[in-house]
Design a protein around this motif. Sequence first.
Motif, PDB file in Angstrom:
ATOM      1  N   PRO A  92      -6.694   1.970  11.323  1.00 14.81           N
ATOM      2  CA  PRO A  92      -5.578   2.604  11.102  1.00 14.81           C
ATOM      3  C   PRO A  92      -4.264   1.980  11.901  1.00 14.81           C
ATOM      4  CG  PRO A  92      -6.872   4.114  12.416  1.00 14.81           C
ATOM      5  CD  PRO A  92      -7.675   2.790  11.911  1.00 14.81           C
ATOM      6  N   ALA A  93      -3.234   1.649  11.446  1.00 11.25           N
ATOM      7  CA  ALA A  93      -2.163   1.086  11.983  1.00 11.25           C
ATOM      8  C   ALA A  93      -1.391   2.338  12.416  1.00 11.25           C
ATOM      9  CB  ALA A  93      -1.540   0.122  11.416  1.00 11.25           C
ATOM     10  N   ASP A  94      -1.103   2.536  13.693  1.00 10.25           N
ATOM     11  CA  ASP A  94      -0.379   3.688  14.512  1.00 10.25           C
ATOM     12  C   ASP A  94       1.211   3.394  14.020  1.00 10.25           C
ATOM     13  OD1 ASP A  94       0.898   5.446  15.858  1.00 10.25           O
ATOM     14  OD2 ASP A  94      -0.181   5.241  17.643  1.00 10.25           O
ATOM     15  N   PHE A 100       6.060  -0.906  16.142  1.00  8.93           N
ATOM     16  CA  PHE A 100       5.650  -0.964  14.810  1.00  8.93           C
ATOM     17  C   PHE A 100       6.315  -1.551  14.057  1.00  8.93           C
ATOM     18  CE2 PHE A 100       4.873   0.543  10.578  1.00  8.93           C
ATOM     19  CZ  PHE A 100       3.499   0.382  10.201  1.00  8.93           C
ATOM     20  N   PRO A 101       5.894  -2.668  13.171  1.00  8.59           N
ATOM     21  CA  PRO A 101       6.805  -3.423  12.428  1.00  8.59           C
ATOM     22  C   PRO A 101       7.914  -2.991  11.538  1.00  8.59           C
ATOM     23  CG  PRO A 101       4.540  -4.116  11.941  1.00  8.59           C
ATOM     24  CD  PRO A 101       4.532  -2.743  12.913  1.00  8.59           C
ATOM     25  N   VAL A 102       8.937  -3.303  11.637  1.00  2.81           N
ATOM     26  CA  VAL A 102      10.098  -2.732  11.183  1.00  2.81           C
ATOM     27  C   VAL A 102      10.291  -2.828   9.728  1.00  2.81           C
ATOM     28  CG1 VAL A 102      11.696  -2.628  13.216  1.00  2.81           C
ATOM     29  CG2 VAL A 102      11.838  -4.709  11.467  1.00  2.81           C
ATOM     30  N   ASN A 126     -10.070  -2.969  21.280  1.00  2.00           N
ATOM     31  CA  ASN A 126      -8.850  -4.009  21.614  1.00  2.00           C
ATOM     32  C   ASN A 126      -7.832  -4.239  20.152  1.00  2.00           C
ATOM     33  OD1 ASN A 126     -10.870  -5.418  20.218  1.00  2.00           O
ATOM     34  ND2 ASN A 126     -10.418  -7.168  21.452  1.00  2.00           N
ATOM     35  N   ASP A 127      -7.918  -3.358  19.222  1.00  2.00           N
ATOM     36  CA  ASP A 127      -6.883  -3.330  18.438  1.00  2.00           C
ATOM     37  C   ASP A 127      -5.589  -3.211  18.774  1.00  2.00           C
ATOM     38  OD1 ASP A 127      -5.467  -3.079  15.960  1.00  2.00           O
ATOM     39  OD2 ASP A 127      -7.090  -1.998  14.904  1.00  2.00           O
ATOM     40  N   GLU A 128      -4.712  -4.340  18.415  1.00  2.00           N
ATOM     41  CA  GLU A 128      -3.154  -4.500  19.101  1.00  2.00           C
ATOM     42  C   GLU A 128      -2.418  -3.463  18.150  1.00  2.00           C
ATOM     43  OE1 GLU A 128      -1.662  -8.316  16.932  1.00  2.00           O
ATOM     44  OE2 GLU A 128      -3.858  -8.604  16.881  1.00  2.00           O
ATOM     45  N   TYR A 129      -2.852  -2.818  17.007  1.00  2.00           N
ATOM     46  CA  TYR A 129      -2.062  -1.973  16.203  1.00  2.00           C
ATOM     47  C   TYR A 129      -2.228  -0.444  16.527  1.00  2.00           C
ATOM     48  CZ  TYR A 129      -0.438  -6.343  13.958  1.00  2.00           C
ATOM     49  OH  TYR A 129      -0.184  -7.571  14.056  1.00  2.00           O
ATOM     50  N   VAL A 130      -3.392  -0.136  17.326  1.00  2.00           N
ATOM     51  CA  VAL A 130      -3.704   1.147  17.585  1.00  2.00           C
ATOM     52  C   VAL A 130      -4.669   1.204  18.801  1.00  2.00           C
ATOM     53  CG1 VAL A 130      -5.857   1.102  15.970  1.00  2.00           C
ATOM     54  CG2 VAL A 130      -4.234   3.386  16.547  1.00  2.00           C
ATOM     55  N   SER A 131      -4.292   2.028  19.575  1.00  2.00           N
ATOM     56  CA  SER A 131      -5.213   2.287  20.902  1.00  2.00           C
ATOM     57  C   SER A 131      -6.395   3.227  20.188  1.00  2.00           C
ATOM     58  CB  SER A 131      -4.482   2.976  22.004  1.00  2.00           C
ATOM     59  OG  SER A 131      -4.518   4.409  21.342  1.00  2.00           O
ATOM     60  N   LEU A 152     -13.457  -5.752  18.427  1.00  2.00           N
ATOM     61  CA  LEU A 152     -13.283  -6.787  17.075  1.00  2.00           C
ATOM     62  C   LEU A 152     -11.576  -6.769  16.709  1.00  2.00           C
ATOM     63  CD1 LEU A 152     -16.310  -5.525  15.280  1.00  2.00           C
ATOM     64  CD2 LEU A 152     -16.163  -7.776  16.446  1.00  2.00           C
ATOM     65  N   GLY A 153     -10.766  -6.599  17.759  1.00  2.00           N
ATOM     66  CA  GLY A 153      -9.521  -6.781  17.523  1.00  2.00           C
ATOM     67  C   GLY A 153      -9.012  -5.678  16.249  1.00  2.00           C
ATOM     68  N   HIS A 154      -8.402  -6.038  15.171  1.00  2.00           N
ATOM     69  CA  HIS A 154      -7.527  -5.497  14.164  1.00  2.00           C
ATOM     70  C   HIS A 154      -8.605  -5.363  12.991  1.00  2.00           C
ATOM     71  CE1 HIS A 154      -4.578  -3.073  12.061  1.00  2.00           C
ATOM     72  NE2 HIS A 154      -4.172  -3.917  11.247  1.00  2.00           N
TER      73      HIS A 154
END
Length: 178
Positions: A92-94, A100-102, A126-131, A152-154
Amino acid sequence: MNPTILLVPGLSNSGPQHWQSLWAAFYQYPRVEQQEWDHPRCADWVQGLHEAILRAEAPVVLVAHSLGCSTVGHWAQQHPTQAVVGALLVAPADTDRADFPVEAMGFAPMPQQRLPFASQVVASTNDEYVSLARAQAFAAAWGSAFVNVGALGHLNAASNLGSWPAGYVLLQQLLKRI
């Protein structure tokens, strides 16, 4: 019970090497189609999801990725229905993050209400969009089971998951709980 598995992609849709696209091709799972994949508005995405759920044969299990998870949360707050019986919420992207992308508008604040159906959050260390801590907090707020799949990244095509057999096992485990 044979539920309809409905795929809910995130920002920019899932490319051809993304596990959601591979599941759509192999298992013939339908996906939610949005009018604007690259500059989404939350209200439009929630409406697109709602229409897809109404078209699907109930019961429905949602398999969401990234911004699709936020979409599911916003949808559940606005459209209480018994048609959806479960959700696998992957990476889930935070939407509350400052970076966060505008191009994605209206998705913050991140939904925090308990989901009215069985759910499972799957996250990476190690997800770049959510801790990992935020993903765990979302799972707790939503009343979801939580699975840490390691580094496993995103959990997307860049993660080189292929058809992500381990994710399919998680989906099958969720289906057994419904």
